[in-house]
Design an enzyme around this catalytic site. Structure first.
Site, PDB file in Angstrom:
ATOM      1  N   GLU A   1      28.845  22.966  25.975  1.00  0.00           N
ATOM      2  CA  GLU A   1      28.789  22.234  24.722  1.00  0.00           C
ATOM      3  C   GLU A   1      27.739  22.866  23.795  1.00  0.00           C
ATOM      4  O   GLU A   1      26.919  23.669  24.253  1.00  0.00           O
ATOM      5  CB  GLU A   1      28.399  20.770  25.010  1.00  0.00           C
ATOM      6  CG  GLU A   1      29.337  20.034  25.969  1.00  0.00           C
ATOM      7  CD  GLU A   1      30.663  19.617  25.329  1.00  0.00           C
ATOM      8  OE1 GLU A   1      31.056  20.182  24.302  1.00  0.00           O
ATOM      9  OE2 GLU A   1      31.304  18.697  25.890  1.00  0.00           O
TER      10      GLU A   1
ATOM     11  N   ASN B   1      34.279  21.029  18.730  1.00  0.00           N
ATOM     12  CA  ASN B   1      32.868  21.311  18.436  1.00  0.00           C
ATOM     13  C   ASN B   1      32.491  22.751  18.792  1.00  0.00           C
ATOM     14  O   ASN B   1      31.320  23.091  18.811  1.00  0.00           O
ATOM     15  CB  ASN B   1      31.963  20.325  19.182  1.00  0.00           C
ATOM     16  CG  ASN B   1      32.128  20.418  20.700  1.00  0.00           C
ATOM     17  OD1 ASN B   1      32.858  21.270  21.200  1.00  0.00           O
ATOM     18  ND2 ASN B   1      31.452  19.549  21.424  1.00  0.00           N
TER      19      ASN B   1
ATOM     20  N   ASP C   1      36.262  25.201  34.980  1.00  0.00           N
ATOM     21  CA  ASP C   1      35.363  24.042  35.025  1.00  0.00           C
ATOM     22  C   ASP C   1      35.967  22.888  35.825  1.00  0.00           C
ATOM     23  O   ASP C   1      37.106  22.976  36.300  1.00  0.00           O
ATOM     24  CB  ASP C   1      34.964  23.596  33.598  1.00  0.00           C
ATOM     25  CG  ASP C   1      36.156  23.525  32.643  1.00  0.00           C
ATOM     26  OD1 ASP C   1      37.313  23.503  33.119  1.00  0.00           O
ATOM     27  OD2 ASP C   1      35.943  23.496  31.426  1.00  0.00           O
TER      28      ASP C   1
ATOM     29  N   HIS D   1      33.045  24.252  21.716  1.00  0.00           N
ATOM     30  CA  HIS D   1      32.703  24.529  23.121  1.00  0.00           C
ATOM     31  C   HIS D   1      33.718  25.456  23.780  1.00  0.00           C
ATOM     32  O   HIS D   1      34.883  25.512  23.377  1.00  0.00           O
ATOM     33  CB  HIS D   1      32.490  23.236  23.937  1.00  0.00           C
ATOM     34  CG  HIS D   1      33.729  22.479  24.294  1.00  0.00           C
ATOM     35  ND1 HIS D   1      33.707  21.142  24.631  1.00  0.00           N
ATOM     36  CD2 HIS D   1      35.034  22.838  24.395  1.00  0.00           C
ATOM     37  CE1 HIS D   1      34.924  20.732  24.925  1.00  0.00           C
ATOM     38  NE2 HIS D   1      35.740  21.736  24.785  1.00  0.00           N
TER      39      HIS D   1
END
Ligand code: PGA
Length: 269
Positions: free
Chosen positions: A143, A136, A67, A138
């Protein structure tokens, strides 16, 4: 999915490096997918050492970044391109032409993402993709609520991710809000996935991902469907797993399974 629980951070890195090393021995032109962040640093450091001791050669290895922040060019100290160069590529004998990355400032974003997907395919696909995990759940910058079949594309960072990543910037306002990331569909096509997690702050995401339902609300839970996913975590990250003892039992018996199958084969031969 194989859940490997090790004592601490150093041991999870060592385990990941052993797997990468063994895979490289079988395929010297390994195609890797590589993340940034705090977690993979120990893996990169150990791989650098192996390269410098000539135990692993990166001259035919190909690497793709997982990313990138949108809006930061490759020379920005917080860009992932800069991170990879500083923490890994400049210390090993990988060829410049074998390094592929998502550009933070592409002219045409959609086209760039499409071409990235095509480049991965033209290299025969990813052999080993290393992943961290967000608090979270991800993976990459996918996400919660990301489509489980998404491809490389633009995403908006979750507020929580902006908060967590602000430690690398002067202040929270400087953290980019948008990014490019391999999609979950792209990730799932890697032949092998190694997810690393260390520390108590990852324990909830690890538990939900490995033992909860497969859901876009916890993107890493998709790894339950991958035939070659190795989840390598330390005791703290494993602390909330309900079946922790079972995973450790399976791991302890792993070598015995190979012995058993080998003996059975010899008898039937
Ligand atoms: P970290 O990030 O390795 O810095 O904890 C992991 C992630 O957010 O994917």
């Amino acid at each position: 999915m194989e859940i490997i629980i090790k004592e601490d951070y150093d041991q999870i890195c060592e385990e990941a490096v052993t797997i990468i090393h063994q895979t490289w021995k079988k395929k010297n032109d390994l195609v890797l997918g590589l993340p940034t962040g705090r977690t993979p640093l120990g893996v990169y450091n150990r791989l650098i050492e192996l390269n410098q001791n000539q135990e692993i050669d990166f001259s035919r290895v190909v690497a793709f970044s997982l990313d990138e922040y949108l809006g930061l060019n490759k020379d920005h100290p917080q860009s992932f391109a800069y991170y990879m160069e500083k923490n890994f590529y400049r210390h090993i004998n990988i060829k410049k032409e074998n390094i592929f990355r998502l550009e933070g400032t592409p002219k045409d974003v959609d086209r760039h993402c499409q071409e990235y997907e095509e480049k991965i395919k033209s290299q025969g696909g990813l052999d080993v993709l290393i992943l961290g995990i967000g608090r979270n759940g991800h993976i990459g910058f996918n996400e919660p609520s990301s489509s489980l079949s998404s491809r490389t594309r633009v995403k908006t960072l979750a507020e929580e991710t902006v908060e967590v990543n602000s430690r690398f910037f002067e202040n929270k306002d400087e953290v980019p809000r948008f990014c490019l990331t391999m999609g979950i569909g792209t990730i799932m096509e890697s032949k092998m996935i190694i997810l690393l997690a260390s520390g108590e702050d990852k324990s909830e995401a690890v538990q939900k991902s490995m033992e909860g339902p497969v859901t876009a609300s916890v993107p890493a839970s998709i790894l339950q469907l991958h035939p070659q996913a190795k989840i390598i975590i330390d005791q703290k990250a494993a602390s909330r797993l309900i079946r922790r003892d079972y995973y450790q039992w399976v791991y302890r018996n792993k070598e015995r399974v190979s012995d058993f199958l080998e003996r059975k084969k010899t008898i039937s031969d």
